[in-house]
Design a protein around this motif. Structure first.
Motif, PDB file in Angstrom:
ATOM      1  N   GLY A  42       0.841  -1.192   0.000  1.00 11.04           N
ATOM      2  CA  GLY A  42       0.000   0.000   0.000  1.00 11.04           C
ATOM      3  C   GLY A  42       0.873   1.238   0.000  1.00 11.04           C
ATOM      4  N   ASN A  43       0.262   2.366   0.342  1.00 13.38           N
ATOM      5  CA  ASN A  43       0.994   3.631   0.361  1.00 13.38           C
ATOM      6  C   ASN A  43       2.273   3.549   1.191  1.00 13.38           C
ATOM      7  N   ALA A  44       2.148   3.001   2.407  1.00  9.44           N
ATOM      8  CA  ALA A  44       3.290   3.003   3.328  1.00  9.44           C
ATOM      9  C   ALA A  44       4.485   2.290   2.711  1.00  9.44           C
ATOM     10  N   GLU A  45       4.262   1.051   2.229  1.00  8.01           N
ATOM     11  CA  GLU A  45       5.363   0.285   1.648  1.00  8.01           C
ATOM     12  C   GLU A  45       5.908   0.975   0.398  1.00  8.01           C
ATOM     13  N   HIS A  46       4.976   1.446  -0.422  1.00 10.68           N
ATOM     14  CA  HIS A  46       5.365   2.039  -1.699  1.00 10.68           C
ATOM     15  C   HIS A  46       6.275   3.253  -1.491  1.00 10.68           C
ATOM     16  N   TYR A  47       5.821   4.167  -0.616  1.00 13.90           N
ATOM     17  CA  TYR A  47       6.593   5.396  -0.455  1.00 13.90           C
ATOM     18  C   TYR A  47       7.844   5.172   0.383  1.00 13.90           C
ATOM     19  N   TYR A  48       7.790   4.146   1.261  1.00 12.07           N
ATOM     20  CA  TYR A  48       9.008   3.787   1.986  1.00 12.07           C
ATOM     21  C   TYR A  48      10.073   3.329   0.983  1.00 12.07           C
ATOM     22  N   LEU A  49       9.689   2.443   0.075  1.00 12.30           N
ATOM     23  CA  LEU A  49      10.642   1.941  -0.908  1.00 12.30           C
ATOM     24  C   LEU A  49      11.181   3.074  -1.779  1.00 12.30           C
ATOM     25  N   ARG A  50      10.272   4.002  -2.126  1.00 11.29           N
ATOM     26  CA  ARG A  50      10.703   5.105  -2.985  1.00 11.29           C
ATOM     27  C   ARG A  50      11.681   6.022  -2.279  1.00 11.29           C
ATOM     28  N   SER A  51      11.642   6.011  -0.945  1.00 13.22           N
ATOM     29  CA  SER A  51      12.537   6.895  -0.195  1.00 13.22           C
ATOM     30  C   SER A  51      13.966   6.354  -0.141  1.00 13.22           C
ATOM     31  N   LEU A  52      14.139   5.100  -0.559  1.00  8.58           N
ATOM     32  CA  LEU A  52      15.471   4.483  -0.474  1.00  8.58           C
ATOM     33  C   LEU A  52      16.282   4.771  -1.728  1.00  8.58           C
ATOM     34  N   PRO A  53      17.630   4.807  -1.586  1.00  6.79           N
ATOM     35  CA  PRO A  53      18.468   4.933  -2.781  1.00  6.79           C
ATOM     36  C   PRO A  53      18.312   3.679  -3.649  1.00  6.79           C
ATOM     37  N   PRO A  54      18.456   3.805  -4.967  1.00  3.89           N
ATOM     38  CA  PRO A  54      18.154   2.714  -5.899  1.00  3.89           C
ATOM     39  C   PRO A  54      18.820   1.389  -5.536  1.00  3.89           C
ATOM     40  N   ALA A  55      20.095   1.409  -5.168  1.00  7.47           N
ATOM     41  CA  ALA A  55      20.801   0.155  -4.896  1.00  7.47           C
ATOM     42  C   ALA A  55      20.178  -0.554  -3.694  1.00  7.47           C
ATOM     43  N   GLU A  56      19.872   0.234  -2.670  1.00  8.73           N
ATOM     44  CA  GLU A  56      19.276  -0.324  -1.455  1.00  8.73           C
ATOM     45  C   GLU A  56      17.878  -0.875  -1.768  1.00  8.73           C
ATOM     46  N   ARG A  70      18.029  -4.178  -3.231  1.00  6.89           N
ATOM     47  CA  ARG A  70      18.310  -5.230  -2.242  1.00  6.89           C
ATOM     48  C   ARG A  70      17.026  -5.645  -1.529  1.00  6.89           C
ATOM     49  N   ARG A  71      16.184  -4.665  -1.240  1.00  4.53           N
ATOM     50  CA  ARG A  71      14.928  -4.968  -0.526  1.00  4.53           C
ATOM     51  C   ARG A  71      13.988  -5.781  -1.426  1.00  4.53           C
ATOM     52  N   TYR A  72      13.964  -5.429  -2.706  1.00  6.40           N
ATOM     53  CA  TYR A  72      13.154  -6.217  -3.651  1.00  6.40           C
ATOM     54  C   TYR A  72      13.628  -7.661  -3.631  1.00  6.40           C
ATOM     55  N   ASP A  73      14.963  -7.821  -3.732  1.00  8.78           N
ATOM     56  CA  ASP A  73      15.505  -9.177  -3.764  1.00  8.78           C
ATOM     57  C   ASP A  73      15.183  -9.925  -2.477  1.00  8.78           C
ATOM     58  N   LEU A  74      15.220  -9.166  -1.361  1.00 11.09           N
ATOM     59  CA  LEU A  74      14.890  -9.787  -0.076  1.00 11.09           C
ATOM     60  C   LEU A  74      13.445 -10.304  -0.093  1.00 11.09           C
TER      61      LEU A  74
END
Lengths: 315, 99
Positions: A62-76, A79-83
């Motif tokens: 949802g919003n929380a996960e989406h915008y949290y992920l967007r706040s991270l630098p691309p490389a990080e 890594r979270r996607y892969d996790l």
């Protein structure tokens, strides 16, 4: 009792219109199995806390996960996607029509995990999806017997072939009650406490009457004479008169049969030419209704009798 | 395809069969099946994908929606069970005299 295997595909195809799901990646993984009938929000996992991750459930972003992920630098972020996709998750649903980025879809594609987009707000999706999954996971089976709704009492009528089940149901329909299913009734356990009876899809609204053939009850008697589903409140077994050795005469005790592990009140009706079966089943249903509202005629009568006897001895 | 095996009860038999006729068990084959099943005193059941229905009930058979290639398990219980299974198997193998 059948055990349900719920695949992402069946979840998707059965609820596509209600949940407004659009498959955006990972079509090769549609055969994945959803192992728990609920959803999970992978926020904590994405932030790095991997213990207790409910990976067997449908993952909702949802919003929380989406915008949290967007706040991270691309490389990080990668890594979270892969996790996330290193876990054996059944599928991911992105709510509010949030656009998952290209890398996310690539990771999903690589892990063969289906990703859906859904325009609903997250809470709405979670509510609907949980209900839908609960229904899909519900234990189910089929009972040999016809089912009718008699003044709000759902009655399954059992008995060997040719004893007069369909004839009874027909007579009940004539009296204004409704058909749920003829000859075979599908049963589903709701919330682990109620048994719901319905007709198999193919034969819905139809009956077979010996000597006449298959009839369409709606065409013949009208729409009010059928019901799609009804809670099972009573089972009536029709048995040949000779086979019933100790027939119930008082009705003080309640017999039960088990359907999907739930005890359902059970009555055995001896069948003999000249007995109006439909009328008897109707009375059995009313009787059940009275009993479930706390009134037991036999017991009341017995109490009156005992009071009377006590009076006589005192005098 | 037709391994008859006796269960604990000597009279209870079952047999695995495959639906071979092109249209599967639609109304007419179902009626034929039920007609034959009703000639026997044994209880007859058909099982498909774990779902078991009364073999003497048309609605039951139709509900199975057993198309071509469906695997069925026939159960018969009673003194004339062997004959019942033989006749019903032969009906399926004859493709319900259809194709």
């Amino acid at each position: 009792m059948q055990h349900q295997v719920v695949t992402v595909e069946s979840f998707y195809t059965q609820h596509v219109s209600q949940l407004q799901l659009r498959l955006v990646a990972g079509a090769t993984g549609l055969k994945r199995v959803i192992r728990e009938p609920t959803v999970s929000r992978p926020g904590l996992l994405l932030s790095g806390f991997t213990r207790y991750f409910a990976g067997r459930r449908v993952q909702v972003i949802g919003n929380a996960e989406h915008y949290y992920l967007r706040s991270l630098p691309p490389a990080e972020r990668q890594r979270r996607y892969d996790l996330l996709f290193s876990h054996k998750i059944p599928c991911v649903v992105v709510s509010r029509d949030l656009p998952p980025d290209k890398k996310f879809l690539q990771a999903a594609e690589k892990a063969t995990v289906p990703v859906f987009q859904c325009p609903l707000i997250t809470m709405k999706f979670i509510n609907l999806a949980t209900l839908a999954l609960e229904a899909m996971f519900a234990p189910r089976g089929s009972e040999m017997g016809s089912m009718a709704d008699i003044l709000g009492v759902g009655v399954i009528i059992k008995g060997e072939s040719g004893i007069g089940k369909s004839e009874s149901v027909l007579a009940l329909i004539e009296r204004g009650y409704s058909l749920v299913s003829d000859d075979v009734t599908r049963v589903t356990l709701l919330d682990g406490r109620e048994v719901m009876g319905s007709s198999p899809e193919v034969t819905r609204n139809h009956m077979e009457v010996r000597g006449i053939g298959i009839i369409d009850v709606v065409a013949m008697f009208g729409i009010r004479c059928v019901r799609k589903e009804k809670r099972v409140d009573l089972v009536v077994s029709l048995k040949p008169w000779e086979e019933v050795s100790d027939v119930e005469r008082l009705g003080m005790e309640q017999e039960f049969v088990e359907i999907l592990g739930i005890k359902i009140p059970h009555i055995i009706l001896p069948v003999r030419p000249g007995r109006d079966l439909a009328r008897l089943i109707e009375v059995a249903a009313f009787h059940q209704k009275l009993k479930s509202s706390g009134y037991n005629a036999a017991r009341e009568l017995n109490e009156r009798l005992m009071a009377k006897m006590a009076e006589a001895t005192e005098a | 395809m037709s391994a008859t095996r006796a269960n604990d009860d000597a009279d209870a038999l079952s047999r695995d069969l495959v639906v071979t006729n092109k249209l599967g068990i639609h109304a007419r084959p179902a009626a034929l099946f039920v007609k034959i099943a009703n000639r026997f005193q044994s209880d007859i059941f058909i099982e498909k994908d774990g779902e078991k229905v009364n073999g003497k009930s048309i609605m039951g058979l139709l509900m199975l929606a057993a198309g071509q290639g469906s695997r069925l398990k026939l159960h018969a219980e009673g003194h004339d069970a062997p004959q019942a299974l033989n006749e019903l198997e032969s009906l399926l193998k004859r493709n319900f005299d259809e194709d």
